[in-house]
Design an enzyme around this catalytic site. Structure first.
Site, PDB file in Angstrom:
ATOM      1  N   LYS A 181     -92.887  41.513 -15.628  1.00 28.63           N
ATOM      2  CA  LYS A 181     -93.342  40.146 -15.887  1.00 28.63           C
ATOM      3  C   LYS A 181     -94.223  40.184 -17.120  1.00 28.63           C
ATOM      4  O   LYS A 181     -95.400  40.525 -17.059  1.00 28.63           O
ATOM      5  CB  LYS A 181     -94.110  39.612 -14.681  1.00 28.63           C
ATOM      6  N   GLU A 256    -105.256  48.912 -15.512  1.00 24.30           N
ATOM      7  CA  GLU A 256    -105.981  49.175 -16.762  1.00 24.30           C
ATOM      8  C   GLU A 256    -106.652  47.872 -17.143  1.00 24.30           C
ATOM      9  O   GLU A 256    -105.982  46.899 -17.515  1.00 24.30           O
ATOM     10  CB  GLU A 256    -105.026  49.659 -17.854  1.00 24.30           C
ATOM     11  N   CYS A 290    -108.247  46.311 -25.506  1.00 23.44           N
ATOM     12  CA  CYS A 290    -109.117  46.717 -24.399  1.00 23.44           C
ATOM     13  C   CYS A 290    -110.029  47.869 -24.796  1.00 23.44           C
ATOM     14  O   CYS A 290    -111.143  47.993 -24.293  1.00 23.44           O
ATOM     15  CB  CYS A 290    -108.282  47.093 -23.187  1.00 23.44           C
ATOM     16  N   GLU A 386    -116.821  41.380 -21.945  1.00 23.17           N
ATOM     17  CA  GLU A 386    -115.706  41.605 -22.869  1.00 23.17           C
ATOM     18  C   GLU A 386    -115.325  40.286 -23.543  1.00 23.17           C
ATOM     19  O   GLU A 386    -114.888  39.344 -22.883  1.00 23.17           O
ATOM     20  CB  GLU A 386    -114.513  42.193 -22.123  1.00 23.17           C
TER      21      GLU A 386
END
Length: 486
Positions: A181, A256, A290, A386
């Site tokens: 997906k 992750e 990331c 973040e």
């Protein structure tokens, strides 16, 4: 002011299920937007829950044959796919740039990395081995690594074609089938690679791609009891929900997640090199990485010199449509632009005006100036949360002990970097900092061959390298009593 380019794609796309492209069962579509122009470039079907379950059922039916296929044949197919991706590099890179916004040269690099991933795991497919365990003279004991079955892959929008390859390649090499997906914003690369896989002879049903809304298609996929392992890359909050859904049917899950990675510069570092690497670490892909080096920790003895040079070089970066190959492209979407804009205002409230950047360009396009905030304290939101954009926070430190304490004062532990000519200090940093990867004198050091994953709230499991095979296999132990019965 960034300029817009004409970017429509005429290529029609379908859900890729059982080696065939098809419309969604309700005929709904997702419009794919060029983030540099805010104009549609194409559309893809939006998979419904029924479509996703059809893909899972297809993968389940294909699973036995794929597991039983000799590993050397799986190896050859994956290596052929790697070559097909390389042969189509220019077109695939252009598609990645149009749907994601990254500079064209960066997109080419990601296509090359995707090809290398299929090549690497193609090479490993016939080398997945167990081990012999010594017991005593009357027993023989050994282990076998077996595939899990159907693997589900939730792929993010920031590096779509490479992150597709990063989890799909080891899953297929290990003998699993896959249902992918991709992110709603960037499904085209996954669909293109599925077509290439079909063209090189991958059996029908082994690889399926179902673009769709995360709340429907994604939730259905990770919640299916016929899925044996789920790999998710994305935000911490969504990853936690994915893990909850996966545990409900006792499937393996690998996550992750986020990062707020410290980039630590000591006075003995090569300053010019460290500035260059700092810019690479935070402004690559417009900061939408990331493992971005988003927290810069600079020793007080070199702080002013370093920040002045950093600001000068940051101000000189070119910003524009990725297709024109600037230094920095747009953010991926209007939603991401709004998120980054909010953090720019949070930063101003916490420390005042940035030393460089801080502005959002007037449209069209989701463009933000590369930005550096100085005088940041580690407890501030812009230092702890973040941002996922071209925003760097600068924190000053006095000595090695404080640097390591600051580096570790984060809920995340994905990567950390250090710039120093002192080998002992580099090793102490690697020993003492809580992160899954340690970069020394180079940001983004490593490669497809090196394990990647996080400590703390940055995730579970490891991608890349031989270690990724563990994500997609289960261990069986066999013990035989060979004692004579005479």
């Amino acid at each position: 002011m960034p300029t817009a380019s004409d970017t429509p794609l005429d290529e029609p796309y379908g859900l890729f299920i059982d080696g065939d492209e098809r419309t969604a069962s309700n005929d709904q579509t997702l419009e794919i937007i060029d983030p540099a122009t805010e104009e549609p470039i194409t559309s893809v079907p939006a998979a419904t829950s029924d479509d996703v379950l059809t893909a899972v059922d297809t993968a389940r039916r294909a699973s036995d044959e794929w597991q039983q296929r000799p590993p050397k044949e799986r190896s050859r197919l994956l290596c052929r796919l790697a070559e097909a991706i390389r042969d189509d590099e220019d077109r695939l890179a252009r598609i990645e740039t149009l749907e994601n916004g990254k500079p064209l040269s960066a997109a080419r690099t990601q296509v090359q990395r995707a090809a290398r991933h299929f090549e690497y795991y193609g090479g490993l497919a016939d080398k997945i081995q167990g081990e012999s365990i010594p017991l005593d003279g009357d027993h023989v004991d050994y282990t076998i690594r077996e595939p899990l079955g159907v693997s589900a892959h939730i792929v993010p929008w920031n590096v779509p074609i490479y992150l597709f390859a990063r989890s799909v390649a080891p899953a297929l090499a290990s003998g699993n089938t896959a249902v992918v997906k991709p992110a709603e914003e960037t499904p085209l690369g996954a669909l293109e690679v599925a077509r290439l896989a079909d063209s090189v002879g991958l059996p029908e049903g082994v690889l399926n791609v179902v673009p769709g809304d995360g709340l429907e298609a994604g939730d259905t996929l990770v919640g299916s009891p016929d899925v044996d392992v789920v790999t998710f890359t994305g935000s911490e909050a969504t990853g936690v929900e994915v893990a909850k859904r996966t545990v409900e049917h006792v499937a393996d899950v690998h996550l992750e997640l986020g990062g707020k990675s410290p980039n630590v510069v000591f006075p003995d570092a090569d300053i010019d090199h460290a500035v260059d690497e700092t810019i690479t670490g935070i402004f690559s892909n417009a900061g939408q990485v990331c493992s971005a080096g988003s927290r810069l920790l600079v020793h007080e003895a070199i702080h002013d010199e370093f920040v002045d040079e950093l600001a000068r070089q940051t101000e000189a970066l070119t910003v524009g449509p990725g297709i024109d190959d600037p230094d920095v492209g747009p953010l991926v979407s209007e939603h991401q632009l709004q998120t980054v804009t909010e953090y720019l205002e949070i930063g101003r409230a916490e420390v005042g005006e940035p030393v460089v950047g801080g502005e959002v360009f007037d449209g069209p396009g989701y463009f933000v100036e590369p930005t550096v905030f100085d005088g940041v304290e580690n407890e501030m939101r812009i230092a702890r949360e973040e941002i996922f954009g071209p925003v760097l926070t600068v924190i000053e430190f006095a000595d090695e002990r404080e640097a390591i304490e600051l580096a570790n004062e984060s809920p995340y532990g994905l990567v950390a970097g250090v710039f120093t000519e002192n080998v002992g200090r580099a090793h102490r940093f690697a020993r003492d900092v809580d992160a899954g990867q340690i970069y020394v004198n180079e940001w983004f050091a490593g490669g497809n061959e090196t394990p990647f994953g996080g400590f703390k709230r940055s995730g579970i499991g490891r991608e890349n390298g031989v270690q990724a095979i563990d994500n997609y296999t289960q261990l069986k132990n066999v013990c035989l009593n060979i004692a004579s019965r005479d």
